[in-house]
Design a protein around this motif. Structure first.
Motif, PDB file in Angstrom:
ATOM      1  N   LEU A   1       8.570   5.671  -3.388  1.00 52.69           N
ATOM      2  CA  LEU A   1       7.132   5.489  -3.588  1.00 52.69           C
ATOM      3  C   LEU A   1       6.810   4.933  -4.973  1.00 52.69           C
ATOM      4  O   LEU A   1       5.655   4.961  -5.399  1.00 52.69           O
ATOM      5  N   TYR A   2       7.815   4.445  -5.667  1.00 51.22           N
ATOM      6  CA  TYR A   2       7.592   3.915  -7.014  1.00 51.22           C
ATOM      7  C   TYR A   2       6.517   2.834  -7.049  1.00 51.22           C
ATOM      8  O   TYR A   2       5.644   2.874  -7.938  1.00 51.22           O
ATOM      9  N   PRO A   3       6.505   1.850  -6.115  1.00 50.82           N
ATOM     10  CA  PRO A   3       5.446   0.825  -6.157  1.00 50.82           C
ATOM     11  C   PRO A   3       4.047   1.421  -6.105  1.00 50.82           C
ATOM     12  O   PRO A   3       3.134   0.936  -6.789  1.00 50.82           O
ATOM     13  N   PHE A   4       3.874   2.469  -5.299  1.00 46.72           N
ATOM     14  CA  PHE A   4       2.550   3.075  -5.188  1.00 46.72           C
ATOM     15  C   PHE A   4       2.116   3.701  -6.512  1.00 46.72           C
ATOM     16  O   PHE A   4       1.012   3.444  -7.009  1.00 46.72           O
ATOM     17  N   TRP A   5       2.990   4.503  -7.090  1.00 48.81           N
ATOM     18  CA  TRP A   5       2.622   5.225  -8.312  1.00 48.81           C
ATOM     19  C   TRP A   5       2.448   4.283  -9.499  1.00 48.81           C
ATOM     20  O   TRP A   5       1.533   4.462 -10.317  1.00 48.81           O
ATOM     21  N   ILE A   6       3.277   3.265  -9.601  1.00 48.74           N
ATOM     22  CA  ILE A   6       3.168   2.362 -10.748  1.00 48.74           C
ATOM     23  C   ILE A   6       1.932   1.466 -10.620  1.00 48.74           C
ATOM     24  O   ILE A   6       1.269   1.162 -11.614  1.00 48.74           O
ATOM     25  N   CYS A   7       1.594   1.054  -9.388  1.00 50.45           N
ATOM     26  CA  CYS A   7       0.366   0.270  -9.193  1.00 50.45           C
ATOM     27  C   CYS A   7      -0.872   1.124  -9.434  1.00 50.45           C
ATOM     28  O   CYS A   7      -1.871   0.645  -9.995  1.00 50.45           O
ATOM     29  N   LEU A   8      -0.803   2.377  -9.030  1.00 52.70           N
ATOM     30  CA  LEU A   8      -1.921   3.294  -9.274  1.00 52.70           C
ATOM     31  C   LEU A   8      -2.116   3.495 -10.775  1.00 52.70           C
ATOM     32  O   LEU A   8      -3.254   3.488 -11.276  1.00 52.70           O
ATOM     33  N   PHE A   9      -1.007   3.661 -11.495  1.00 52.04           N
ATOM     34  CA  PHE A   9      -1.078   3.787 -12.953  1.00 52.04           C
ATOM     35  C   PHE A   9      -1.632   2.513 -13.579  1.00 52.04           C
ATOM     36  O   PHE A   9      -2.452   2.565 -14.506  1.00 52.04           O
ATOM     37  N   GLY A  10      -1.205   1.371 -13.065  1.00 56.70           N
ATOM     38  CA  GLY A  10      -1.733   0.107 -13.544  1.00 56.70           C
ATOM     39  C   GLY A  10      -3.238  -0.003 -13.318  1.00 56.70           C
ATOM     40  O   GLY A  10      -3.977  -0.482 -14.179  1.00 56.70           O
TER      41      GLY A  10
END
Length: 403
Positions: free
Chosen positions: A48-57
């Motif tokens: 789920l890294y893409p989800f969390w990093i995009c959310l942080f972005g």
């Protein structure tokens, strides 16, 4: 336009500046992308890294817009400001545009760098103009040349700037004016591409903005499918534009920058967990995608085409500002592969005319579209691309008028 040696020299210097600026900016953004999307994930174990990093972005972008301002500026805003005031704000704006653009690109937005680069360039050109005794007309001409050179450089399409001179038509009365403008565009673009490629060799980089099409094997059956290819491309271009109207409407109803940016990050992240092709503008991935497209299911190709078009406008309307041209070409190509997978008669030509129709509807500039696609497809297809772009232009204007 008064063609004199001094202005021609300034045009060449501008080209070098544009090429160097584009190369350094892209090198920095690629470094940050590698850090966030390659180095950091190697230390983690999560699907789920893409989800969390995009959310942080999205959180960072939302906070930036809430407390710093509405950056990066769009190409339309930059040109409109110059047309209205005769200048582009640069006091503090260049740094803000740069930081905001790097945030958007680093965290995977389905958008390109051209809008941010042009806003940065506009500010720098105004700064230069303020220190020289140029007339407003000269400043406007220099900014036009800079924009043409910037687009030509980052899209690897040397004739984009020249094609701009033809969009309004060339009459006998303005032939000399257009001819001089074309010469200056050529000088500026040549210097820009030279500076860009020279500096680019100093940094590791991938092949950009290239499509792998099947070997050109002409078959007469392709004639039966040219019209369907054009219709599919036109329809998809209209869908791309409609997505923009839809997301703009939603954004106007909920004008909270932090909430919108975080929402865009969440949506982008969810799509990113499904496929990496949804992330970023597509210039790094389009060659790879075109090589495996015929091995994919129709559902996958349609999902990528429609999903990326939708994400591009979600990002743009919800505060992740950037350029739409790269993702427009990528998503249009994905849709074109759907038709070519069913009817493999000179499939490269079917893909080319479909993408040409779609991009003409989106950009509304047939000559710019044709020159943008000139080196993206085999040269044998260019007459078809140009013809389709010119024929589709009136229809694209009519469709936009009804939207």
């Amino acid at each position: 336009m008064n063609f004199n040696l001094v202005f021609a020299l300034y045009s060449c210097l501008l080209g070098f500046l544009v090429g160097a600026l584009a190369s350094l900016f892209l090198a920095l953004s690629n470094l940050l992308i590698h850090l966030v999307w390659t180095t950091v994930p190697e230390q983690l174990d999560t699907s789920l890294y893409p989800f969390w990093i995009c959310l942080f972005g999205g959180l960072l972008i939302g906070l930036f817009q809430t407390y710093i301002g509405d950056y990066p500026r769009t190409m339309h805003q930059t040109l409109e400001e110059f047309k209205t005031t005769g200048r582009v704000t640069y006091e503090g704006a260049v740094v803000k545009n740069t930081v905001a653009a790097l945030l958007v690109l680093t965290f995977g937005a389905s958008l390109g760098p051209e809008a941010a680069l042009i806003s940065i360039l506009g500010g720098l050109m105004t700064w230069v103009g303020d220190r020289m005794t140029w007339t407003l007309q000269k400043k406007e001409q220099l900014l036009e040349l800079g924009i043409g050179a910037m687009l030509s450089t980052i899209f690897y399409a040397p004739l984009i700037g020249v094609s701009e001179a033809f969009e309004d038509g060339v009459t006998r009365a303005n032939f000399k004016h257009k001819s001089v403008k074309i010469v200056l565009y050529g000088l500026t673009t040549a210097c820009g591409i030279f500076a860009f490629t020279t500096i680019n060799r100093l940094f590791p980089h991938e092949v950009l903005f290239s499509i792998s099409t099947p070997k050109v094997n002409w078959t007469w059956e392709v004639l039966y499918f040219l019209i369907p290819a054009i219709l599919i491309g036109t329809g998809f271009g209209y869908l791309f534009v409609m997505f923009g109207h839809l997301t703009d409407t939603v954004a106007r109803k909920y004008p909270h920058p932090l909430g919108l940016a975080v929402t865009a990050g969440a949506v982008l992240g969810l799509f990113g967990t499904l496929s990496s092709y949804f992330l970023f503008s597509g210039e790094h991935k389009i060659l790879e995608f075109s090589r495996i497209a015929f091995d994919q299911s129709v559902f996958f190709l349609i999902s990528i085409a429609v999903g990326k078009a939708f994400l591009t406008h979600i990002c743009f309307s919800f505060g992740w500002r950037g350029g739409k041209i790269f993702p427009a070409v990528f998503s249009s190509t994905a849709m074109a592969f759907v038709l070519a997978s069913f009817f493999p008669y000179t499939p490269g030509l079917l893909i080319a005319v479909s993408v040409a129709a779609s991009c003409t509807v989106i950009l509304k500039q047939p000559f710019v579209t044709a020159t943008l696609l000139l080196f993206l497809f085999p040269l044998q297809f260019f007459p078809f691309i140009l013809l389709v772009a010119v024929l589709i232009k009136p229809l694209s204007v009519r469709l936009e008028g009804r939207a």
